[in-house]
Design an enzyme around this catalytic site. Structure first.
Site, mmCIF file in Angstrom:
data_model
loop_
_atom_site.group_PDB
_atom_site.id
_atom_site.type_symbol
_atom_site.label_atom_id
_atom_site.label_comp_id
_atom_site.label_asym_id
_atom_site.label_seq_id
_atom_site.Cartn_x
_atom_site.Cartn_y
_atom_site.Cartn_z
ATOM 1 N N CYS A 15 -30.368 1.052 95.186
ATOM 2 C CA CYS A 15 -30.624 0.465 96.524
ATOM 3 C C CYS A 15 -30.087 1.254 97.903
ATOM 4 C CB CYS A 15 -29.871 -0.824 96.750
ATOM 5 S SG CYS A 15 -28.397 -0.808 95.948
ATOM 6 N N GLU A 56 -39.497 1.017 101.493
ATOM 7 C CA GLU A 56 -38.293 1.324 100.056
ATOM 8 C C GLU A 56 -39.238 1.692 99.088
ATOM 9 O OE1 GLU A 56 -36.338 -1.628 97.974
ATOM 10 O OE2 GLU A 56 -34.589 -0.461 97.803
ATOM 11 N N GLU A 59 -27.740 -8.764 97.459
ATOM 12 C CA GLU A 59 -27.773 -7.353 97.327
ATOM 13 C C GLU A 59 -29.264 -6.702 97.398
ATOM 14 O OE1 GLU A 59 -27.113 -4.115 97.718
ATOM 15 O OE2 GLU A 59 -25.814 -3.681 95.936
ATOM 16 N N LYS A 69 -29.396 -13.454 84.085
ATOM 17 C CA LYS A 69 -30.578 -13.108 83.641
ATOM 18 C C LYS A 69 -30.869 -11.463 84.193
ATOM 19 C CE LYS A 69 -34.509 -12.830 85.567
ATOM 20 N NZ LYS A 69 -35.303 -11.530 84.801
HETATM 21 P P1 NDP Z 1 -37.372 -7.625 91.988
HETATM 22 O O1 NDP Z 1 -36.554 -7.696 92.965
HETATM 23 O O2 NDP Z 1 -38.740 -8.601 91.768
HETATM 24 O O3 NDP Z 1 -36.699 -8.241 90.642
HETATM 25 C C1 NDP Z 1 -35.282 -8.127 90.498
HETATM 26 C C2 NDP Z 1 -34.873 -9.544 89.463
HETATM 27 O O4 NDP Z 1 -35.014 -10.463 90.180
HETATM 28 C C3 NDP Z 1 -35.388 -9.150 88.042
HETATM 29 O O5 NDP Z 1 -34.518 -9.591 87.361
HETATM 30 C C4 NDP Z 1 -36.593 -10.164 88.570
HETATM 31 O O6 NDP Z 1 -37.261 -10.608 87.245
HETATM 32 C C5 NDP Z 1 -35.701 -11.406 89.232
HETATM 33 N N1 NDP Z 1 -36.819 -12.096 89.763
HETATM 34 C C6 NDP Z 1 -38.090 -11.765 90.381
HETATM 35 N N2 NDP Z 1 -38.753 -12.935 91.063
HETATM 36 C C7 NDP Z 1 -37.736 -14.034 90.766
HETATM 37 C C8 NDP Z 1 -37.620 -15.367 91.142
HETATM 38 N N3 NDP Z 1 -38.658 -15.706 91.813
HETATM 39 N N4 NDP Z 1 -36.731 -16.077 90.830
HETATM 40 C C9 NDP Z 1 -35.704 -15.469 90.378
HETATM 41 N N5 NDP Z 1 -35.552 -14.428 89.858
HETATM 42 C C10 NDP Z 1 -36.541 -13.420 90.185
HETATM 43 O O7 NDP Z 1 -37.615 -6.225 91.550
HETATM 44 P P2 NDP Z 1 -38.797 -5.610 90.925
HETATM 45 O O8 NDP Z 1 -37.931 -5.045 89.458
HETATM 46 O O9 NDP Z 1 -39.963 -6.187 90.594
HETATM 47 O O10 NDP Z 1 -39.101 -4.069 91.735
HETATM 48 C C11 NDP Z 1 -39.700 -4.019 92.612
HETATM 49 C C12 NDP Z 1 -39.186 -3.303 93.759
HETATM 50 O O11 NDP Z 1 -37.870 -4.070 94.268
HETATM 51 C C13 NDP Z 1 -38.754 -1.935 93.541
HETATM 52 O O12 NDP Z 1 -39.796 -0.960 93.859
HETATM 53 C C14 NDP Z 1 -37.696 -1.637 94.601
HETATM 54 O O13 NDP Z 1 -38.125 -1.316 95.681
HETATM 55 C C15 NDP Z 1 -36.855 -3.048 94.697
HETATM 56 N N6 NDP Z 1 -35.602 -3.208 93.898
HETATM 57 C C16 NDP Z 1 -34.472 -3.141 94.455
HETATM 58 C C17 NDP Z 1 -33.205 -3.103 93.798
HETATM 59 C C18 NDP Z 1 -31.942 -3.098 94.324
HETATM 60 O O14 NDP Z 1 -30.940 -2.496 93.661
HETATM 61 N N7 NDP Z 1 -31.666 -3.466 95.623
HETATM 62 C C19 NDP Z 1 -33.415 -3.091 92.323
HETATM 63 C C20 NDP Z 1 -34.620 -3.150 91.741
HETATM 64 C C21 NDP Z 1 -35.512 -3.261 92.519
HETATM 65 P P3 NDP Z 1 -38.502 -9.799 86.780
HETATM 66 O O15 NDP Z 1 -38.000 -8.416 86.210
HETATM 67 O O16 NDP Z 1 -39.007 -10.589 85.789
HETATM 68 O O17 NDP Z 1 -39.217 -9.698 88.184
#
Ligand code: NDP
Length: 490
Positions: free
Chosen positions: A294, A393, A259, A183
């Site tokens: 990240c 972050e 990660e 996903k």
């Molecule tokens: P999330 O961690 O919420 O989302 C990352 C992925 O996980 C998306 O595909 C999301 O889907 C999915 N997801 C969210 N909730 C669930 C769940 N309960 N079960 C399974 N999958 C889930 O990041 P966001 O996109 O909301 O970004 C928010 C913050 O996260 C950013 O501001 C940043 O600080 C951090 N971030 C860190 C990343 C990294 O590389 N370590 C990457 C992206 C974000 P959906 O998009 O529908 O929520």
């Protein structure tokens, strides 16, 4: 690559299941272009029933097609063909990515697509180069450790690097003989589905790699909790990673690779060498992809003797980037992914200032046509350790600056209560670099650099709240297999 018209790009928006695009009956979600905030597509969210179909078909496909049981060399060959098709599709993939993500087209074509294909090639090479073990036992018996695939792996990727994140998850999992249901973020859904389409064209059996579209709450949750998902690999925020880990524990005690986020320090000593080079490294380290990585090095911890000069150089560098639509070949600077992310960056910068921070550069959204959020590279000085910009972050191009006098103080400032993803150490004094490597709580330490290479042999992954397990390296391949102990009496 020249500019292109984002209105003219065509693509399939369904879930890619068993080698076909399927429109799920679920709710539709709008997808916007980060550069101008325009709605350009819809996805039909995969609900629990659609996810169940994808996972069940994946389990059948990996067994019926022989993917899990064929010779590893055959799997490697299919992955090599897949990587070649990705390179061949570079222009289209790059356009898809540039329209829908934060990555400027020139960057995608020069780095992201080749990086994605190269990661898959790395795991194609791994496929037949990893053996089990023969264990010392009594003479009339044989003890063995056999590696075998888990079955179906559930992968969830974020929006910041959709193509390469997909390759980091799928490469090792598929090379080891698993099937994958992936996903992507619903903010950047389309390039990942195209990768799966290319996988089938390369001869990876239909159903072995499937892409389901939708939100984390609905689609992601249904994937993690599905009984046939035997392992979960996730990249995203620390909060969501913890939620996924607990769901995986409750629904089958599944292993997870996480990660997660970071708040990585960059420690610069007086003896760091050429100051222009160091300034450029620090600058790239917190502004690449507008800080939406990240590994972003967002906390500068600098020795007093060099602090003023380095800050001056950074202020000058912060004036250079100009916003530009990601589909224009001249664009180099990324927008933030969406308004929510823009408002998050704005509110943390404002809160940091309210706590006493001084803005030395940036601190605002760029003025730019359309509803895209381009944030100016921002420097925040006079920040105490409990300042919100030091603690949280931000996922935007914001660097905090803290000054130290000696090594001991530098190490104390580098410590973070939650995160331990990366750290940068900039010094030409080798014994000092070695002391710092030992002292820092970080899954990766870069010395006199602050970026990855294409050496996929080097794994990546965090300590503490930055995650568990590794992406990349042989470690990600090994973690895609389970070990079976065997004892045979003659
Ligand atoms: P999330 O961690 O919420 O989302 C990352 C992925 O996980 C998306 O595909 C999301 O889907 C999915 N997801 C969210 N909730 C669930 C769940 N309960 N079960 C399974 N999958 C889930 O990041 P966001 O996109 O909301 O970004 C928010 C913050 O996260 C950013 O501001 C940043 O600080 C951090 N971030 C860190 C990343 C990294 O590389 N370590 C990457 C992206 C974000 P959906 O998009 O529908 O929520």
């Amino acid at each position: 690559m020249s500019d292109f018209d984002p209105e003219k790009i065509t693509f399939s928006s369904g879930n890619y299941i068993n080698g076909e695009y399927i429109s799920a009956p679920g709710d539709s979600l709008g997808v916007k272009r980060p550069s101008d905030g325009q709605l350009y597509a819809e996805i039909h969210q995969a609900d629990a029933q659609t996810v169940d179909a994808a996972v069940t078909l994946a389990e059948a496909a990996r067994i019926d097609s022989g993917w899990s049981t064929c010779s590893p060399r055959e799997r490697g060959a299919a992955l090599f063909r897949w990587a070649d098709l990705i390179d061949g599709d570079s222009e289209y993939l790059a356009k898809l990515e540039a329209v829908g993500s934060t990555r400027p087209i020139t960057d995608v074509i020069n780095h992201e697509v080749p990086f994605t294909a190269a990661a898959i090639r790395f795991y194609a090479e791994c496929a037949d180069k990893y053996s089990g073990d023969v264990l010392p036992t009594r003479k009339n018996s044989l003890g063995m450790l056999i590696n075998e695939p888990y079955g179906v792996i559930g992968a969830i990727t974020p929006w910041n690097f959709p193509l390469s994140m997909a390759s980091w998850k799928c490469g090792p999992a598929l090379a080891a003989g698993n099937a994958v249901v992936l996903k992507p973020s619903e903010l950047t859904p389309f390039s990942t589905a195209r990768l799966a389409e290319l996988a089938v064209r390369a001869g990876i059996p239909a159903g072995v790699l499937n892409v389901v579209q939708g939100s984390g709450q609905t689609t992601g949750n249904a994937l993690v909790t599905h009984p046939l998902i035997r392992k979960v690999s996730f990249t995203g925020s620390t909060v969501t990673g913890a939620a996924i880990m607990s769901q995986a524990a409750l629904h089958g005690t599944k292993p997870v690779t996480l990660e997660l986020g970071g708040k990585s320090p960059q420690l610069v000593f007086d003896d760091a060498g050429d100051i222009d080079e160091v300034a450029d490294r620090i600058f790239q380290g917190f502004t690449a992809n507008a800080g939406q990585a990240c590994v972003s090095g967002t906390r500068l911890i600098v020795q007093r003797g060099i602090a003023a000069a380095l800050t001056e150089k950074l202020i000058a560098l912060c004036q250079q980037p100009q916003p530009g639509m990601t589909w224009q070949a001249s664009s180099r600077y990324s927008p933030l992914i969406d308004q929510r992310q823009g408002e998050k960056v704005a509110s943390i910068v404002a809160a940091s200032v309210a706590q006493g921070a001084e803005i030395l550069a940036g601190g605002q959204r760029f003025e730019h046509p359309g509803d895209g959020w381009f944030w100016q590279p921002t420097l925040l000085a006079k920040v105490a350790c409990d300042n919100v910009a030091v603690q949280q972050e931000i996922f935007g191009p914001v660097l905090t600056i803290q000054v130290f006098d000696d090594e001991h103080e530098a190490i104390a400032l580098a410590r973070h209560d939650v995160f331990g993803l990366c750290a940068g150490v900039h010094t030409l004094n080798l014994p000092r670099a070695m002391r710092l490597i030992n002292a820092l709580d970080a899954g990766t330490v870069w010395v006199n650099r602050y970026r990855r290479t294409h050496d996929f042999i080097i794994p990546t992954g965090g300590f503490q709240g930055s995650g568990m397990g590794k992406d990349l390296g042989r470690q990600a391949f090994e973690a895609s297999m389970r070990q079976k102990s065997v004892l045979i009496d003659f």
